[in-house]
Write an enzyme that holds these catalytic residues in place. Structure first.
Site, PDB file in Angstrom:
ATOM      1  N   HIS B 118      41.288  33.722  28.858  1.00  0.00           N
ATOM      2  CA  HIS B 118      41.450  33.367  30.276  1.00  0.00           C
ATOM      3  C   HIS B 118      41.093  31.889  30.496  1.00  0.00           C
ATOM      4  O   HIS B 118      41.864  31.133  31.098  1.00  0.00           O
ATOM      5  CB  HIS B 118      40.554  34.268  31.132  1.00  0.00           C
ATOM      6  CG  HIS B 118      40.523  33.914  32.583  1.00  0.00           C
ATOM      7  ND1 HIS B 118      41.207  34.622  33.543  1.00  0.00           N
ATOM      8  CD2 HIS B 118      39.896  32.894  33.249  1.00  0.00           C
ATOM      9  CE1 HIS B 118      40.996  34.064  34.729  1.00  0.00           C
ATOM     10  NE2 HIS B 118      40.201  33.015  34.580  1.00  0.00           N
ATOM     11  N   GLU B 119      39.932  31.478  29.978  1.00  0.00           N
ATOM     12  CA  GLU B 119      39.495  30.090  30.188  1.00  0.00           C
ATOM     13  C   GLU B 119      40.467  29.101  29.552  1.00  0.00           C
ATOM     14  O   GLU B 119      40.745  28.042  30.114  1.00  0.00           O
ATOM     15  CB  GLU B 119      38.079  29.878  29.635  1.00  0.00           C
ATOM     16  CG  GLU B 119      36.990  30.673  30.350  1.00  0.00           C
ATOM     17  CD  GLU B 119      37.023  30.549  31.849  1.00  0.00           C
ATOM     18  OE1 GLU B 119      37.361  29.467  32.371  1.00  0.00           O
ATOM     19  OE2 GLU B 119      36.731  31.552  32.525  1.00  0.00           O
ATOM     20  N   HIS B 122      43.183  28.077  31.720  1.00  0.00           N
ATOM     21  CA  HIS B 122      42.850  26.949  32.607  1.00  0.00           C
ATOM     22  C   HIS B 122      42.916  25.638  31.825  1.00  0.00           C
ATOM     23  O   HIS B 122      43.431  24.634  32.318  1.00  0.00           O
ATOM     24  CB  HIS B 122      41.439  27.095  33.175  1.00  0.00           C
ATOM     25  CG  HIS B 122      41.268  28.235  34.123  1.00  0.00           C
ATOM     26  ND1 HIS B 122      42.129  28.473  35.171  1.00  0.00           N
ATOM     27  CD2 HIS B 122      40.311  29.200  34.188  1.00  0.00           C
ATOM     28  CE1 HIS B 122      41.705  29.535  35.841  1.00  0.00           C
ATOM     29  NE2 HIS B 122      40.621  29.995  35.274  1.00  0.00           N
ATOM     30  N   HIS B 128      44.470  30.412  38.859  1.00  0.00           N
ATOM     31  CA  HIS B 128      44.310  31.866  38.945  1.00  0.00           C
ATOM     32  C   HIS B 128      45.579  32.533  39.470  1.00  0.00           C
ATOM     33  O   HIS B 128      46.304  31.963  40.278  1.00  0.00           O
ATOM     34  CB  HIS B 128      43.132  32.216  39.849  1.00  0.00           C
ATOM     35  CG  HIS B 128      41.816  32.091  39.142  1.00  0.00           C
ATOM     36  ND1 HIS B 128      40.654  31.763  39.768  1.00  0.00           N
ATOM     37  CD2 HIS B 128      41.493  32.244  37.833  1.00  0.00           C
ATOM     38  CE1 HIS B 128      39.676  31.723  38.895  1.00  0.00           C
ATOM     39  NE2 HIS B 128      40.157  32.000  37.705  1.00  0.00           N
TER      40      HIS B 128
END
Lengths: 80, 370
Positions: B118-119, B122, B128
């Site tokens: 997930h990170e 980014h 998101h």
């Protein structure tokens, strides 16, 4: 009866959550009504994103989502 | 995406693991973080090279509380990690909250693989997502790291920035990205429907919708509520007398009480009283008035007497025999407000047990609003 400590904690959590993730800003001075509306807008924004019923007030389901473990991606605009 | 075209101007990126968490061995951290980057490399032209000194595009570190970036962590729970969008300096860096318990395979704590993947989304330029099935959804939910496939919404996002991976082996095609089911899809065929403590729940693939008092449908991953429950179930029913939710998949049944799997489950299908020749159930419902559980196998159904703990004699019966007017194979079933709802694909038969008649033929959206 005594004021529920849980309610105090939840209030702090809601404020901190909205400040951290929805850029809720403190509004000081006599415009307390403006502050409430601002907070309500931020709650509505969060509820809309998560597909919750948009009421602008924190109900049990909204609070549950706020309590879920999550990513705290820093505001990219603030960073840049 | 973050907008403003925020992405890396190159496809060859470096990463560096600055320090380690004591929760896992260093070898595990190395392996997990490498796999998390590959999630994105598999679907884009991006290539990641690990370096052990100097400045990398993606600097990875573990830290607690204030850790030098003006975004302090908050102790256990709450924020698990954060990462900066692509840019020079701190841009692209990923920080993990050392106050969390990170794991590599257990369902206790947080899977470092999922948090890191997930990170890194980014770090590569994704913001998101509001799709609850997406990896980039802001809240954590467990999924099996061994079978994880990057969902369609994330693939669309990252490929909008970097394009698709053209270097794929045609003999070994990647599994298709899972798509989050859409309640507005008129061709949606639900896996199962049930009640749960007064709410209605609708299952499809790895997801379910719940409709609570407000009438609005919320969509969740099954595993975000019940870590031990299976995806792609065949049938579900709530035994209100026992306050248990039963999920059936293939020849196994799971019993859930609240968020927990009841001890001793999953059990075999025959533990429900069904003959061993029954290999698959297509739907099930519990009738709280008669205290019978009905198990559907396409056009037939069995009736189990929960009071006497025996299968009723004379079954299986044709569905049309027990429910005059209901046609087709039954794919999902439940009872609500004293009425029986039998799904056959995207049609729903509303059947009144008192008048023994089909009262309405409805579409999916009547019970699961678009």
């Amino acid at each position: 009866g005594p004021i529920s400590r849980q309610a105090d904690n939840d209030d702090a959590l809601i404020q901190s959550y909205l400040k951290k993730f929805y850029n809720l800003t403190e509004q000081t001075g006599p415009h307390s009504k403006g502050r409430t509306n601002h907070m309500s807008e931020k709650i509505a924004e969060m509820q809309k994103f998560f597909g919750l019923t948009v009421t602008g007030t924190v109900d049990q389901e909204t609070l549950q989502v706020m309590k879920k473990p999550r990513c705290g991606v820093p505001e990219v605009a603030q960073y840049t | 995406t973050f907008g403003e075209g925020l992405k890396w101007p190159k496809n060859q990126l470096t990463y560096r693991i600055v320090n380690y968490t004591p929760d896992l061995s260093q070898a595990e951290v190395d392996s997990v973080l490498g796999k998390a980057l590959q999630v994105w490399a598999r679907v884009t032209p991006l290539k990641f090279t690990r370096i052990s000194s100097g400045d990398a595009d993606i600097m990875i570190s573990f830290g607690a509380g204030s850790h030098g970036d003006y975004y302090p962590f908050d102790g256990p729970g709450g924020t698990l990690a954060h990462a900066f969008a692509p840019s020079a300096g701190i841009g692209g860096d990923a920080h993990f909250d050392e106050d969390e318990l990170f794991t590599s395979s257990s369902t206790k704590g947080y899977l470092l693989f999922l948090v890191a993947a997930h990170e890194f989304g980014h770090s590569l330029g994704l913001s998101h997502s509001s799709d609850p099935g997406a990896l980039m959804y802001p809240t954590y939910s467990y999924r099996d790291p061994n079978t994880f496939v990057l969902p369609r919404d994330d693939v669309n996002g990252i490929q909008s920035l970097y394009g698709p991976n053209t270097d794929v082996n045609p003999d070994k095609p990647a599994p298709p990205p899972p798509v989050t089911p859409d309640a507005c899809d008129p061709s949606l065929v639900l896996d199962a429907v049930s009640t749960l403590r007064g709410e209605k729940i609708f299952f499809k693939n790895s997801f379910f919708w719940r409709i609570s008092g407000s009438g609005q449908a919320e969509q969740h991953l099954i595993k975000s509520f019940w870590t031990d429950a299976p995806d792609n179930i065949d049938a579900a029913y709530e035994n209100t007398a026992q306050d248990k939710l039963y999920l059936i998949k293939d020849q196994k049944v799971w019993a859930l009480f609240g968020y927990d799997l009841v001890q001793g489950y999953p059990k075999s299908l025959s533990s429900l009283g069904l003959p061993t020749k029954v290999k698959k159930i297509s739907a099930a419902l519990y009738d709280k008035n008669t205290r019978k559980t009905l198990f559907f196998t396409d056009n037939y159904y069995y009736s189990y007497d929960e009071s006497r703990k025996v299968m009723d004699k004379g079954y299986p019966k044709l569905v049309e025999q027990g429910f005059p007017g209901v046609t087709g194979k039954i794919t999902a079933a439940f009872q609500y407000n004293g009425l029986t709802y039998l799904y056959s694909g995207n049609r729903v038969f509303e059947y009144s047990p008192t008048s023994k008649k089909v009262t309405r033929v409805l579409s999916n959206s009547y019970l699961l609003p678009c």
